[in-house]
Design a protein around this motif. Structure first.
Motif, short mmCIF file in Angstrom:
data_model
loop_
_atom_site.label_atom_id
_atom_site.label_comp_id
_atom_site.label_asym_id
_atom_site.label_seq_id
_atom_site.Cartn_x
_atom_site.Cartn_y
_atom_site.Cartn_z
N UNK A 47 -1.14 -15.22 -2.07
CA UNK A 47 -0.05 -14.26 -2.19
C UNK A 47 -0.57 -12.91 -2.66
N UNK A 48 0.28 -11.91 -2.62
CA UNK A 48 -0.12 -10.56 -2.98
C UNK A 48 -0.42 -10.45 -4.47
N UNK A 72 -7.24 -12.92 -0.41
CA UNK A 72 -7.04 -11.48 -0.31
C UNK A 72 -8.38 -10.78 -0.22
N UNK A 73 -8.41 -9.73 0.56
CA UNK A 73 -9.59 -8.89 0.78
C UNK A 73 -10.59 -9.57 1.70
N UNK A 74 -11.03 -10.79 1.37
CA UNK A 74 -12.03 -11.46 2.20
C UNK A 74 -11.47 -11.78 3.57
N UNK A 75 -10.24 -12.31 3.62
CA UNK A 75 -9.63 -12.71 4.87
C UNK A 75 -8.41 -11.88 5.26
N UNK A 85 -11.37 -7.51 6.37
CA UNK A 85 -10.55 -8.69 6.57
C UNK A 85 -10.17 -8.89 8.04
N UNK A 86 -9.79 -10.11 8.36
CA UNK A 86 -9.31 -10.41 9.72
C UNK A 86 -7.86 -9.99 9.91
N UNK A 87 -7.07 -10.06 8.83
CA UNK A 87 -5.64 -9.75 8.90
C UNK A 87 -5.28 -8.65 7.91
#
Length: 336
Positions: free
Chosen positions: A85-86, A184-187, A211-213
């Motif tokens: 989550x954020x 978060x950040x990585x993906x 990230x991918x998304x």
């Protein structure tokens, strides 16, 4: 990899535009009792019923930066995937000791390190019972009644669909399902207003491949009322400037000539955001970095202040983590 786009309101102009992308199949039929983000389990079950062995759900406010298959191709069919989550300011980015499950009166089978976000999901046939149970709870009278309230006043376990999903995956009933959480950040970037995309996450993406998304949570740049927000004081102005330099907006701009629709929302609406864009050469991670530093300092000060206030003024009997499950002011515009 085929793409099924659930869009019951698609008009002829949109259908003509999307026809240039043969890998996209538009689903124009409305699903039974579908509404808002709560449609996810029903849509996923429809695709599983149609014969697909694996479904990867991506919210319509998620930007994809590269081929997503490397994230999922080596996973066992038993593994369920959701996203972290954020990084909100208060209670939404964690789940305590399985408090969402407890508030649903489920026995806790495991405690997750973070609350889940349903912006990106990976589901297989093995998870059909989970999807069915998720959909049943989203249709329950208790949940439906809470959805009539303003979202900040809803209890934490019924804020939205992802809180119900977090509760189920924490429960004894579904604790056996292997869970992979996209970080978060990585993906994924969870751009949740002024509390989204921290300094550390930006620096990590500048040094890596990003990230991918990119998830545009909360206020959406394509529906933002720029001029009205300009007149609502410095705080609202800074929020809108930060939205104007969001990684979603900047990443989308490279495709503005291909979209065949109004793309004015991708332009800079303020002099300050235009300067930030120019100095950072439109880089999604670098452009909002100065504001992210300022906001992270503000977040740290507020956390310290809140912690000191609780220790000084809140009786120990009220510090139990489930003592206040009902609404408190949260981060800017929680969404999917």
């Amino acid at each position: 990899m085929g793409i099924s786009l659930f869009y019951p309101f698609a008009n002829q102009a949109f259908l003509r535009w999307v026809s240039a992308y043969p890998q996209v199949q538009v689903q124009t039929d409305r699903l039974k009792k579908d509404y808002g983000w709560n449609v996810k389990p029903q849509a996923i079950m429809q695709l599983l019923d149609a014969g697909f062995d694996e479904v990867i759900w991506i919210d319509s406010d998620v930007f994809v930066t590269r081929d997503i298959r490397p994230l999922f191709h080596a996973l066992d069919e038993a593994v369920f995937v959701a996203t972290e989550h954020s990084c909100s300011l208060d209670r939404y980015d964690h789940d305590g000791a399985g408090r969402r499950a407890q508030l649903w009166q489920f026995s806790v089978g495991r405690v997750l390190s973070t609350a889940l976000n349903s912006g990106v999901l990976r589901v297989t046939r093995r998870h059909y019972p989970l999807m069915k149970r998720w959909w049943e709870l989203l249709q329950s009278d208790a949940y439906q009644s809470c959805q009539q309230q303003e979202w900040r006043t809803r209890p934490i376990h019924m804020q939205g669909d992802q809180d119900v999903l977090t509760a189920l995956l924490s429960s004894t009933e579904f604790a056996h399902i292997p869970l992979r959480t996209l970080r978060r950040s990585k993906h994924i970037v969870q751009f949740d207003g002024v509390w989204g995309y921290t300094t550390a996450e930006r620096l990590r993406n500048l040094l890596g491949d990003g990230p991918t998304f990119i998830h545009s949570m909360g206020c959406k740049p394509w529906v933002a009322r720029w001029e009205s927000k300009r007149r609502n004081g410095l705080g609202e102005y800074l929020k809108m400037v930060y939205l104007d330099v969001s990684p979603y907006t900047l990443s989308s701009a490279k495709f503005k000539e291909d979209l065949g629709c109004d793309t004015n929302w991708m332009c800079a609406h303020y002099k300050f955001s235009a300067i930030l864009r120019s100095l950072a050469m439109q880089h999604p991670a670098l452009t909002g970095l100065p504001m992210a530093v300022f906001l992270d300092i503000a977040r740290l000060i507020k956390r310290v202040h809140a912690s000191m206030f609780r220790q000084s003024w809140v009786p120990s009997s009220l510090q139990f983590p489930f003592a206040a499950p009902w609404g408190r002011k949260s981060s800017e515009g929680r969404g999917h």
